[in-house]
Write an enzyme that holds these catalytic residues in place. Structure first.
Site, PDB file in Angstrom:
ATOM      1  N   LYS A  11      33.977  35.715  45.170  1.00  0.00           N
ATOM      2  CA  LYS A  11      33.033  35.244  44.151  1.00  0.00           C
ATOM      3  C   LYS A  11      32.610  33.651  44.960  1.00  0.00           C
ATOM      4  O   LYS A  11      33.389  33.288  45.376  1.00  0.00           O
ATOM      5  CB  LYS A  11      33.856  35.310  42.574  1.00  0.00           C
ATOM      6  CG  LYS A  11      34.268  36.103  42.117  1.00  0.00           C
ATOM      7  CD  LYS A  11      34.515  36.100  40.732  1.00  0.00           C
ATOM      8  CE  LYS A  11      35.176  37.230  40.260  1.00  0.00           C
ATOM      9  NZ  LYS A  11      35.371  36.929  38.792  1.00  0.00           N
ATOM     10  N   THR A  93      44.344  36.613  35.857  1.00  0.00           N
ATOM     11  CA  THR A  93      42.592  35.696  35.481  1.00  0.00           C
ATOM     12  C   THR A  93      42.573  34.684  36.030  1.00  0.00           C
ATOM     13  O   THR A  93      42.206  33.696  36.046  1.00  0.00           O
ATOM     14  CB  THR A  93      41.624  37.281  34.604  1.00  0.00           C
ATOM     15  OG1 THR A  93      42.634  38.561  34.238  1.00  0.00           O
ATOM     16  CG2 THR A  93      40.586  36.664  34.457  1.00  0.00           C
ATOM     17  N   ARG A 104      44.489  33.926  43.347  1.00  0.00           N
ATOM     18  CA  ARG A 104      43.971  33.335  42.462  1.00  0.00           C
ATOM     19  C   ARG A 104      44.712  31.672  42.319  1.00  0.00           C
ATOM     20  O   ARG A 104      44.158  30.668  41.692  1.00  0.00           O
ATOM     21  CB  ARG A 104      43.459  33.743  41.208  1.00  0.00           C
ATOM     22  CG  ARG A 104      42.711  35.129  40.787  1.00  0.00           C
ATOM     23  CD  ARG A 104      42.488  35.619  40.211  1.00  0.00           C
ATOM     24  NE  ARG A 104      41.668  36.371  39.979  1.00  0.00           N
ATOM     25  CZ  ARG A 104      41.402  37.447  39.147  1.00  0.00           C
ATOM     26  NH1 ARG A 104      42.319  38.320  38.579  1.00  0.00           N
ATOM     27  NH2 ARG A 104      40.521  38.113  39.258  1.00  0.00           N
ATOM     28  N   ASN A 114      37.150  32.311  39.587  1.00  0.00           N
ATOM     29  CA  ASN A 114      38.657  32.824  39.281  1.00  0.00           C
ATOM     30  C   ASN A 114      38.551  33.332  41.238  1.00  0.00           C
ATOM     31  O   ASN A 114      39.603  34.109  41.378  1.00  0.00           O
ATOM     32  CB  ASN A 114      39.047  33.641  38.887  1.00  0.00           C
ATOM     33  CG  ASN A 114      38.610  34.607  38.099  1.00  0.00           C
ATOM     34  OD1 ASN A 114      37.373  35.299  39.201  1.00  0.00           O
ATOM     35  ND2 ASN A 114      39.082  35.767  37.097  1.00  0.00           N
ATOM     36  N   HIS A 117      37.411  39.518  42.412  1.00  0.00           N
ATOM     37  CA  HIS A 117      36.997  40.714  41.095  1.00  0.00           C
ATOM     38  C   HIS A 117      37.816  41.717  42.406  1.00  0.00           C
ATOM     39  O   HIS A 117      37.624  41.925  43.557  1.00  0.00           O
ATOM     40  CB  HIS A 117      35.402  40.733  41.350  1.00  0.00           C
ATOM     41  CG  HIS A 117      35.587  42.190  40.687  1.00  0.00           C
ATOM     42  ND1 HIS A 117      36.113  42.196  39.301  1.00  0.00           N
ATOM     43  CD2 HIS A 117      35.519  43.532  41.077  1.00  0.00           C
ATOM     44  CE1 HIS A 117      35.768  44.040  38.638  1.00  0.00           C
ATOM     45  NE2 HIS A 117      35.267  44.330  39.841  1.00  0.00           N
TER      46      HIS A 117
END
EC number: 2.7.4.6
Length: 141
Positions: A11, A93, A104, A114, A117
């Site tokens: 991300k 998550t 993470r 975070n 994905h």
């Protein structure tokens, strides 16, 4: 053991931190092969389409804004039990709840930013892979 494919996205927060290579190392060190990859800046339409399943959820607009805030790295991972293995590598998550040593826990800032994905099932993996890659862009290894 079943050889599977799963979709992974690094991300915007993790791309901005310049940790793509460190995240790729986690995949490869744990038996996952990268069989397709591309960097792209998602359009609003692409992000809304990809996350359409969450359209009615209260976090949808914030998620879309975050995902279009900078470039992402999208890849297809292949390996034994790839969906579950990738989810284990990612961690919870919420990075505050993620086990030490997960992607993470090591690279994410918040439940929103975070870092990664990953597909949550084989069925969704197939849909998500097809969203970003044509069959000719995936190179079995």
């Amino acid at each position: 053991m079943a050889i599977e494919r799963t979709l992974s996205i690094v991300k915007p927060d993790a791309v901005a931190k310049n940790v793509i290579g460190k995240i790729y190392d986690r995949f490869e060190s744990n038996g996952l092969k990268i069989v397709a990859a591309k960097m792209k800046h998602l359009s609003r339409r692409e992000a809304e389409g990809f996350y359409a399943v969450h359209k009615e959820r209260p976090f949808f607009n914030d998620l879309v804004e975050f995902m279009i805030s900078g470039p992402v790295m999208v890849q297809v991972l292949e390996g034994e039990n790839a969906v579950l293995k990738n989810r284990e590598l990612m961690g919870a998550t919420d990075p505050k709840k993620a086990d030490a040593g997960t992607i993470r826990a090591d690279f994410a800032e918040s439940i929103d930013a975070n870092a990664v994905h990953g597909s949550d099932s084989l069925e969704n993996a197939a849909i998500e892979i097809a969203y970003f890659f044509s069959a000719t862009e995936v190179c079995p290894r």
